[in-house]
Design a protein around this motif. Sequence first.
Motif, PDB file in Angstrom:
ATOM      1  N   THR A   1       0.975  -1.293   0.150  1.00  0.00           N
ATOM      2  CA  THR A   1       0.078   0.025  -0.118  1.00  0.00           C
ATOM      3  C   THR A   1       0.802   1.210  -0.072  1.00  0.00           C
ATOM      4  OG1 THR A   1      -2.051   1.198   1.027  1.00  0.00           O
ATOM      5  CG2 THR A   1      -0.186   0.083   2.739  1.00  0.00           C
ATOM      6  N   THR A   2       0.408   2.460   0.165  1.00  0.00           N
ATOM      7  CA  THR A   2       0.945   3.494   0.291  1.00  0.00           C
ATOM      8  C   THR A   2       0.786   4.144   1.678  1.00  0.00           C
ATOM      9  OG1 THR A   2      -0.669   4.878  -0.695  1.00  0.00           O
ATOM     10  CG2 THR A   2       0.968   4.208  -2.192  1.00  0.00           C
ATOM     11  N   GLY A   3       1.819   4.904   2.434  1.00  0.00           N
ATOM     12  CA  GLY A   3       1.421   5.816   3.477  1.00  0.00           C
ATOM     13  C   GLY A   3       2.709   6.686   3.419  1.00  0.00           C
ATOM     14  N   SER A   4       2.578   7.465   4.661  1.00  0.00           N
ATOM     15  CA  SER A   4       3.531   8.480   5.103  1.00  0.00           C
ATOM     16  C   SER A   4       3.718   8.430   6.522  1.00  0.00           C
ATOM     17  CB  SER A   4       3.183   9.784   4.588  1.00  0.00           C
ATOM     18  OG  SER A   4       2.259  10.224   5.286  1.00  0.00           O
TER      19      SER A   4
ATOM     20  N   ALA B   1      -3.216   4.458   3.280  1.00  0.00           N
ATOM     21  CA  ALA B   1      -4.239   4.625   2.273  1.00  0.00           C
ATOM     22  C   ALA B   1      -5.546   4.335   2.986  1.00  0.00           C
ATOM     23  CB  ALA B   1      -4.066   4.149   1.017  1.00  0.00           C
ATOM     24  N   ASP B   2      -5.490   3.249   3.660  1.00  0.00           N
ATOM     25  CA  ASP B   2      -6.698   2.456   3.926  1.00  0.00           C
ATOM     26  C   ASP B   2      -6.456   1.856   5.350  1.00  0.00           C
ATOM     27  OD1 ASP B   2      -9.058   1.180   4.447  1.00  0.00           O
ATOM     28  OD2 ASP B   2      -9.617   0.138   2.696  1.00  0.00           O
ATOM     29  N   GLY B   3      -6.694   2.161   6.353  1.00  0.00           N
ATOM     30  CA  GLY B   3      -6.421   1.510   7.827  1.00  0.00           C
ATOM     31  C   GLY B   3      -7.250   0.164   7.945  1.00  0.00           C
ATOM     32  N   SER B   4      -8.107  -0.047   7.142  1.00  0.00           N
ATOM     33  CA  SER B   4      -9.201  -1.250   7.527  1.00  0.00           C
ATOM     34  C   SER B   4      -8.354  -2.355   6.835  1.00  0.00           C
ATOM     35  CB  SER B   4     -10.530  -0.849   6.810  1.00  0.00           C
ATOM     36  OG  SER B   4     -10.159  -1.073   5.340  1.00  0.00           O
TER      37      SER B   4
ATOM     38  N   PHE C   1       7.855  -1.089  11.134  1.00  0.00           N
ATOM     39  CA  PHE C   1       7.135  -0.731  12.369  1.00  0.00           C
ATOM     40  C   PHE C   1       6.353  -1.744  12.896  1.00  0.00           C
ATOM     41  CE2 PHE C   1       5.275   1.052   8.476  1.00  0.00           C
ATOM     42  CZ  PHE C   1       3.726   0.541   8.612  1.00  0.00           C
ATOM     43  N   TRP C   2       5.784  -1.801  14.186  1.00  0.00           N
ATOM     44  CA  TRP C   2       4.875  -2.725  14.408  1.00  0.00           C
ATOM     45  C   TRP C   2       3.562  -1.893  14.895  1.00  0.00           C
ATOM     46  CZ3 TRP C   2       2.840  -3.125  19.689  1.00  0.00           C
ATOM     47  CH2 TRP C   2       2.089  -4.585  19.788  1.00  0.00           C
ATOM     48  N   VAL C   3       2.564  -2.553  14.271  1.00  0.00           N
ATOM     49  CA  VAL C   3       0.993  -1.762  14.654  1.00  0.00           C
ATOM     50  C   VAL C   3       0.657  -2.044  15.998  1.00  0.00           C
ATOM     51  CG1 VAL C   3      -1.328  -1.313  13.677  1.00  0.00           C
ATOM     52  CG2 VAL C   3       0.736  -1.738  12.165  1.00  0.00           C
TER      53      VAL C   3
ATOM     54  N   LEU D   1      -2.299   4.563  11.482  1.00  0.00           N
ATOM     55  CA  LEU D   1      -1.793   3.464  12.564  1.00  0.00           C
ATOM     56  C   LEU D   1      -0.881   4.024  13.628  1.00  0.00           C
ATOM     57  CD1 LEU D   1      -0.316   1.275   9.465  1.00  0.00           C
ATOM     58  CD2 LEU D   1      -2.681   1.401  10.594  1.00  0.00           C
ATOM     59  N   THR D   2      -0.941   3.700  14.954  1.00  0.00           N
ATOM     60  CA  THR D   2      -0.135   3.850  15.951  1.00  0.00           C
ATOM     61  C   THR D   2       0.667   2.849  16.131  1.00  0.00           C
ATOM     62  OG1 THR D   2      -2.060   5.229  17.327  1.00  0.00           O
ATOM     63  CG2 THR D   2      -0.018   4.516  18.520  1.00  0.00           C
ATOM     64  N   ALA D   3       2.008   3.070  16.065  1.00  0.00           N
ATOM     65  CA  ALA D   3       3.061   2.009  15.800  1.00  0.00           C
ATOM     66  C   ALA D   3       4.112   2.321  16.463  1.00  0.00           C
ATOM     67  CB  ALA D   3       3.448   2.047  14.341  1.00  0.00           C
ATOM     68  N   THR D   4       4.967   1.147  16.709  1.00  0.00           N
ATOM     69  CA  THR D   4       6.204   1.193  17.450  1.00  0.00           C
ATOM     70  C   THR D   4       7.199   1.276  16.097  1.00  0.00           C
ATOM     71  OG1 THR D   4       5.679  -0.082  19.304  1.00  0.00           O
ATOM     72  CG2 THR D   4       7.872   0.075  18.855  1.00  0.00           C
TER      73      THR D   4
END
Length: 93
Positions: free
Chosen positions: A23-26, A37-40, A57-59, A67-70
Amino acid sequence: MTIEVADVVQKVRWHLGDMPWETTGSAVSTTSVVVVADGSDWAEGDIGEFVDDGDTFWVRSVSGFDLTATRSYYGSIGTAHSTGRILENPRHK
């Protein structure tokens, strides 16, 4: 000729049959939030990897597109990422 680490990792994954969902993200380097792009498509416990530099990262939780992540999971460096490719749950890191 210069070979980028990300290119080598991608080729090794292909040869090993590791084709994770993409997917894509930042992300901002100083936060624990990764915007996708889609948290689901994500769940608590998923592992993500930014393709450009291998930052992992770990969600911990999912809320909408956030996504709150480590960050810096698996010893990577949590750097800032403008919108880019993210792999979900790659088998080979």
